[in-house]
Scaffold this active site. Structure first.
Site, mmCIF file in Angstrom:
data_model
loop_
_atom_site.group_PDB
_atom_site.id
_atom_site.type_symbol
_atom_site.label_atom_id
_atom_site.label_comp_id
_atom_site.label_asym_id
_atom_site.label_seq_id
_atom_site.Cartn_x
_atom_site.Cartn_y
_atom_site.Cartn_z
ATOM 1 N N ARG A 51 45.223 47.824 43.478
ATOM 2 C CA ARG A 51 45.413 49.232 43.141
ATOM 3 C C ARG A 51 45.403 50.085 44.265
ATOM 4 O O ARG A 51 44.785 50.119 45.289
ATOM 5 C CB ARG A 51 44.398 49.523 42.027
ATOM 6 C CG ARG A 51 44.435 48.904 40.648
ATOM 7 C CD ARG A 51 43.245 49.703 39.664
ATOM 8 N NE ARG A 51 42.103 49.038 40.230
ATOM 9 C CZ ARG A 51 41.286 50.073 40.908
ATOM 10 N NH1 ARG A 51 41.540 51.491 41.000
ATOM 11 N NH2 ARG A 51 40.156 49.734 41.408
ATOM 12 N N LYS A 110 45.143 48.939 34.099
ATOM 13 C CA LYS A 110 44.094 50.206 34.332
ATOM 14 C C LYS A 110 44.638 51.379 34.009
ATOM 15 O O LYS A 110 43.902 52.455 33.480
ATOM 16 C CB LYS A 110 43.643 50.007 35.857
ATOM 17 C CG LYS A 110 42.657 48.869 36.095
ATOM 18 C CD LYS A 110 41.230 48.815 35.388
ATOM 19 C CE LYS A 110 39.998 48.220 35.574
ATOM 20 N NZ LYS A 110 40.244 46.797 36.102
ATOM 21 N N HIS A 149 33.505 49.984 31.582
ATOM 22 C CA HIS A 149 33.940 49.131 32.629
ATOM 23 C C HIS A 149 33.000 47.980 32.520
ATOM 24 O O HIS A 149 32.326 47.815 33.359
ATOM 25 C CB HIS A 149 34.348 49.724 33.748
ATOM 26 C CG HIS A 149 34.883 48.758 34.841
ATOM 27 N ND1 HIS A 149 34.706 48.870 36.243
ATOM 28 C CD2 HIS A 149 35.843 47.988 34.666
ATOM 29 C CE1 HIS A 149 35.426 48.136 36.603
ATOM 30 N NE2 HIS A 149 36.392 47.452 36.018
ATOM 31 N N SER A 166 34.440 45.855 41.162
ATOM 32 C CA SER A 166 35.268 44.847 41.334
ATOM 33 C C SER A 166 34.489 44.010 42.114
ATOM 34 O O SER A 166 33.888 44.110 43.128
ATOM 35 C CB SER A 166 36.514 45.233 42.090
ATOM 36 O OG SER A 166 37.474 44.378 42.200
ATOM 37 N N LYS A 224 31.836 40.300 36.614
ATOM 38 C CA LYS A 224 31.951 40.653 35.291
ATOM 39 C C LYS A 224 32.635 39.512 34.691
ATOM 40 O O LYS A 224 32.320 38.980 33.654
ATOM 41 C CB LYS A 224 32.823 42.038 35.184
ATOM 42 C CG LYS A 224 32.125 43.369 35.296
ATOM 43 C CD LYS A 224 33.095 44.628 34.981
ATOM 44 C CE LYS A 224 34.189 44.500 35.789
ATOM 45 N NZ LYS A 224 34.113 44.411 37.284
ATOM 46 N N THR A 225 33.793 39.051 35.437
ATOM 47 C CA THR A 225 34.725 37.876 35.091
ATOM 48 C C THR A 225 33.746 36.722 35.096
ATOM 49 O O THR A 225 33.971 35.751 34.011
ATOM 50 C CB THR A 225 35.876 37.861 35.376
ATOM 51 O OG1 THR A 225 36.746 39.126 35.186
ATOM 52 C CG2 THR A 225 36.893 36.775 34.957
ATOM 53 N N ASP A 262 36.690 42.630 30.803
ATOM 54 C CA ASP A 262 36.647 43.933 31.526
ATOM 55 C C ASP A 262 36.562 45.366 31.056
ATOM 56 O O ASP A 262 36.223 45.983 31.611
ATOM 57 C CB ASP A 262 38.006 43.839 32.562
ATOM 58 C CG ASP A 262 38.148 44.741 33.737
ATOM 59 O OD1 ASP A 262 37.017 44.590 34.590
ATOM 60 O OD2 ASP A 262 39.025 45.505 33.921
ATOM 61 N N ARG A 297 44.749 36.628 42.482
ATOM 62 C CA ARG A 297 44.272 36.696 41.073
ATOM 63 C C ARG A 297 45.148 35.845 39.931
ATOM 64 O O ARG A 297 45.883 35.205 40.458
ATOM 65 C CB ARG A 297 44.674 38.323 40.517
ATOM 66 C CG ARG A 297 43.975 39.430 41.236
ATOM 67 C CD ARG A 297 42.720 39.936 40.057
ATOM 68 N NE ARG A 297 42.006 40.918 40.839
ATOM 69 C CZ ARG A 297 40.898 41.455 40.112
ATOM 70 N NH1 ARG A 297 40.378 41.043 38.976
ATOM 71 N NH2 ARG A 297 40.323 42.512 40.844
HETATM 72 P P1 ATP Z 1 37.108 42.828 38.691
HETATM 73 O O1 ATP Z 1 36.538 44.200 38.242
HETATM 74 O O2 ATP Z 1 37.939 43.209 39.903
HETATM 75 O O3 ATP Z 1 37.930 42.146 37.911
HETATM 76 P P2 ATP Z 1 34.862 41.346 38.725
HETATM 77 O O4 ATP Z 1 33.509 42.046 38.411
HETATM 78 O O5 ATP Z 1 35.304 40.830 37.349
HETATM 79 O O6 ATP Z 1 36.007 42.183 39.268
HETATM 80 P P3 ATP Z 1 34.773 38.602 39.258
HETATM 81 O O7 ATP Z 1 36.147 38.319 39.246
HETATM 82 O O8 ATP Z 1 33.746 37.958 38.393
HETATM 83 O O9 ATP Z 1 34.443 40.047 39.765
HETATM 84 O O10 ATP Z 1 34.487 38.376 40.958
HETATM 85 C C1 ATP Z 1 33.127 37.706 41.329
HETATM 86 C C2 ATP Z 1 33.588 36.586 42.606
HETATM 87 O O11 ATP Z 1 32.264 36.596 43.224
HETATM 88 C C3 ATP Z 1 34.078 35.499 41.993
HETATM 89 O O12 ATP Z 1 34.952 35.049 43.172
HETATM 90 C C4 ATP Z 1 32.671 34.642 42.170
HETATM 91 O O13 ATP Z 1 33.151 33.165 42.379
HETATM 92 C C5 ATP Z 1 32.051 35.054 43.211
HETATM 93 N N1 ATP Z 1 30.612 34.919 43.398
HETATM 94 C C6 ATP Z 1 29.970 34.446 44.381
HETATM 95 N N2 ATP Z 1 28.572 34.220 44.106
HETATM 96 C C7 ATP Z 1 28.596 34.990 42.699
HETATM 97 C C8 ATP Z 1 27.234 35.079 42.337
HETATM 98 N N3 ATP Z 1 26.155 34.896 42.549
HETATM 99 N N4 ATP Z 1 27.616 35.707 40.958
HETATM 100 C C9 ATP Z 1 28.726 36.055 40.726
HETATM 101 N N5 ATP Z 1 29.839 35.956 41.215
HETATM 102 C C10 ATP Z 1 29.720 35.169 42.474
HETATM 103 MN MN MN Z 2 37.035 41.105 36.100
#
Ligand code: ATP
Ligand code: MN
Length: 536
Positions: free
Chosen positions: A60, A201, A221, A239, A243-244, A258, A323
Site C-alpha cells: 500500500r 483496505k 483491525h 502488519s 493476525k492471519t 483482518d 502475498r
Molecule cells: P497484515 O495486516 O499485513 O495482513 P498480519 O498481522 O496478518 O499482517 P501475518 O500475515 O500473520 O501478519 O504475518 C506474520 C508473519 O510472521 C508470518 O509470515 C509468520 O510466519 C511469521 N512469524 C514468525 N514467527 C511468528 C510468531 N512467533 N508469531 C506469529 N507469526 C510469526
Molecule cells: Mn493478515
C-alpha cells in the site's frame, strides 16, 4: 479452457461514465484465472493457484490515500497526514479522467458485499481494469448468491484502474498513484497502482467511518476465531504481527483474518469473505492450513517460481511483502457465517524488533487502553513501499492508516465494550527474543501458539494466579510459567543474558512510547495514563 465468448448476463456502465466498454460481468474465478493467463498477466503455479505481479507497487501507499472533504466528512474526519483531504471538485475531474480511460476497454465488474452480519451488509460493485484484480475481489469480499444478484443494488463502487497514471500538477495527487474515498458519492477511486491490498483496505477505511458514525458499531483491525465452546478470541496487530497466522488455528474455527465489527448486540462479525496472507518464508510444516489454501482459486502476488511452477517462498527479490489471497472456504475449519459472540480474550500482537516486551503478558484495563491507543510494533520490512529495515512504529488502534476518525473515538468504544464483556487482554510479542533484531531471533511460532492456547483455555491464568511477575519497566503482568513453553522464554531479560543491555533497550522503548503518547494525553483519563511504561 472456458469458452469466454459465451453470452452471459451483462450490465451497462454508462451510469458511471464508462462508455462503450466491453463489460465482463460477474465472471467465475475460473474464467478470470484463465483470462489472466490468456492475457499473459499471470501464470499458473504447480499448486493450481494463479501467480501475478502487481507491478510498480507491491504494498500500500499510505501517503497517496486521500479522503474527499465534504459535508459528511469535514467535521468528522481526523485530518492530517494519515487522512489527507482531497477537494470534491478535484475528485470529480479525476474521476472523469479515470472513467474516460476505462471507456472503450474490456473491464471486469463484480457485485459483492462486505459484512457477514445481515444487519450491516454493504453492497459493493467493483470495476477493474484487470481480470486478476477482479478475482481478488471475488476472493476477498463476500459473495452474493444467485437470488441476491437478481436485484442487486450497489451502495459503494470501487473503480480500480492500475494502468491510469495521474498527473499530480493537474489532478491534485501527490504522484501518479492514488486511492481516494468519497463518502458522498460512495466511491473508492484507485489508480496508478496494481497492489490489490488497496482495494480491500479502501472498503475497510470506508467501514471504519460509516460503522461508528452511523451504526454505533466498533470496526477493528483484527482477526478472530472461535473455539468449540463458542468462545471468541480476537487478535489486533499491525502488519506482519501475526493476525492471519495465529487466527488460522486447526483447533479453532476461523471467523476472519483482518477486519471485524463488534456490535452492540454482543457479536463480532467479519467484514470480508477471504484471507490475504503473507507468504514470506511460508512452509507447510509451520503453517499447513495456509499452505494448503494455496490451490486453484488462490492468487499469489509477487512470488518467484521455478520452471515447474514451484514457488520459492524464501525469495524476496520482488518484495518482502509476497502475498496470497484466497476465499475463506479454502480454510477447512471456519465459522459459517463469519460471526461470533463477544470475545472472551483479546490479544494485542506486536512484533517488537527490540526484543524488550515479554512474549506474553496480561494487561489491566488502563494498560489495555494505553496500548490500543499507542498501537506499537516495530515495522518489519514489507507491506509499505520504502521500508526495508525495522523501525519502531506507533499506529493508533493498531491500524491508523485505515481509521478516518480520531483514535480516541475507537478507543472509547473498545474500552466500554471490553469492560462490558469482561474480557482478558493480553499483549503478545511475536517479535524478537534473546536480544534485538540482528542479535536475537524471532519468537518460535510454536511457542507463541502455545501461549495463546494457554491464555484461551485458562491454564496460563491458573498457573500464575497472584504470582505473575510485574515487569519493572512496562508494568505488565508477565507469567512465570506457561504450559508447553520453556520457562526461560517467558522473561525477555533472561533471554538476553545481558541485564544492562536489556534495561537500556527497555527504557529506550519506554521513552518512545511516552513521546508518541503525548499527542493523546489530553484525551486520556488517569487510568489510561497509569497504563504507560515507567521512565528511569
Ligand atoms: P497484515 O495486516 O499485513 O495482513 P498480519 O498481522 O496478518 O499482517 P501475518 O500475515 O500473520 O501478519 O504475518 C506474520 C508473519 O510472521 C508470518 O509470515 C509468520 O510466519 C511469521 N512469524 C514468525 N514467527 C511468528 C510468531 N512467533 N508469531 C506469529 N507469526 C510469526
Ligand atoms: Mn493478515
Amino acid at each position: 479452457m472456458v469458452d469466454h465468448t459465451q453470452a452471459t448476463k451483462t450490465i451497462s456502465l454508462d451510469q458511471y461514465g464508462i462508455k462503450n466498454a466491453k463489460v465482463r460481468y460477474q465472471l467465475s474465478p475460473e474464467q478470470l484465472h484463465d483470462l489472466t493467463i490468456a492475457k499473459e498477466q499471470g501464470v499458473e503455479a504447480s499448486s493450481g493457484a494463479i501467480a501475478v505481479n502487481t507491478g510498480e507497487f507491491t504494498g500500500r501507499s499510505p501517503k497517496d490515500r486521500f479522503i474527499v472533504k465534504d459535508d459528511i466528512t469535514k467535521d468528522r474526519v481526523w485530518w492530517g497526514n494519515i487522512n489527507i483531504p482531497f477537494a470534491s471538485d478535484k475528485f470529480e475531474k479525476l474521476y472523469a479522467k479515470v472513467v474516460d480511460y476505462l471507456s472503450d476497454r474490456e473491464v471486469f465488474v463484480r457485485d459483492s458485499y462486505a459484512c457477514a452480519d445481515e444487519n450491516y451488509k454493504l453492497n459493493i460493485r467493483v470495476i477493474n481494469e484487470y481480470p486478476w484484480s477482479n478475482q481478488f475481489a471475488y476472493n476477498m469480499f463476500l459473495r452474493p448468491d444467485e437470488e441476491e444478484l437478481k436485484n442487486f443494488s450497489p451502495e459503494w463502487t470501487i473503480v480500480n484502474a492500475p494502468g491510469f497514471m495521474a498527473d499530480p500538477e493537474i489532478d491534485g495527487t501527490r504522484q501518479h498513484n492514488f486511492a481516494i474515498l468519497d463518502f458522498t458519492r460512495k466511491i473508492a477511486l484507485i489508480g496508478g497502482t496494481g497492489y490489490t491490498g488497496e482495494i480491500k483496505k479502501g472498503i475497510f477505511s470506508a467501514l471504519n467511518f460509516v460503522l461508528p458514525v452511523f451504526k454505533n458499531t466498533l470496526p477493528m483491525h483484527c482477526s478472530a476465531n472461535v473455539g468449540e465452546d463458542g468462545d471468541t478470541a480476537i487478535f489486533f496487530g499491525l502488519s506482519g504481527t501475526g493476525k492471519t497466522t495465529l487466527s488460522t488455528d486447526p483447533d479453532r474455527s476461523l471467523i476472519g483474518d483482518d477486519e471485524h465489527g463488534w456490535t452492540n448486540e454482543n457479536t463480532v462479525f467479519n467484514f470480508e469473505g477471504g484471507c490475504y496472507a503473507k507468504v514470506i518464508n511460508l512452509s507447510r510444516d509451520q503453517e499447513p492450513e495456509i499452505y494448503d489454501a494455496i490451490k486453484k482459486g488462490a492468487i499469489l502476488e509477487n512470488v518467484i517460481m521455478d520452471a515447474n511452477g514451484n514457488v520459492d517462498f524464501k525469495d524476496t527479490s520482488i518484495t518482502q511483502n509476497t502475498r496470497v489471497s484466497y476465499p475463506i472456504h479454502h480454510i477447512e475449519n471456519i465459522k459459517v457465517p463469519s460471526i461470533g459472540k463477544n470475545p472472551k480474550n483479546i490479544f494485542f500482537l506486536t512484533a517488537d524488533a527490540f526484543g524488550v516486551l515479554p512474549p506474553i503478558s496480561k494487561l489491566t484495563p488502563g494498560q489495555a487502553a494505553y496500548h490500543f491507543i499507542s498501537g506499537y510494533t516495530a515495522k518489519v520490512a514489507g507491506t509499505e513501499a520504502g521500508i526495508n529495515e525495522p523501525l519502531p512504529s506507533f499506529s493508533a488502534c493498531f491500524g491508523a492508516p485505515f481509521m478516518p476518525l480520531h483514535p480516541t473515538k475507537y478507543a472509547e468504544m473498545l474500552s466500554a465494550k471490553m469492560q462490558d464483556a469482561g474480557v482478558n487482554v493480553w499483549l503478545v510479542n511475536t517479535g524478537w527474543t534473546g536480544g534485538p533484531y540482528g542479535i536475537g531471533t524471532r519468537m518460535k511460532l510454536k511457542y507463541t501458539r502455545a501461549m495463546i492456547t494457554a491464555a484461551i483455555d485458562g491454564s496460563l491464568e491458573a498457573a500464575n494466579k497472584d504470582n505473575y511477575h510485574v515487569h519493572s519497566v512496562f508494568g505488565v503482568k508477565q507469567p512465570r510459567t506457561c504450559p508447553n513453553v520453556p520457562t526461560e522464554v517467558l522473561s525477555p531479560r533472561t533471554t538476553w543474558n545481558n541485564d544492562e543491555g536489556y534495561y537500556k533497550a527497555a527504557y529506550k522503548l519506554s521513552e518512545s512510547f511516552r513521546e508518541n503518547f503525548k499527542q493523546f494525553e489530553e484525551y486520556a483519563n488517569q487510568d489510561i495514563l497509569d497504563g504507560a511504561p515507567n521512565v528511569k
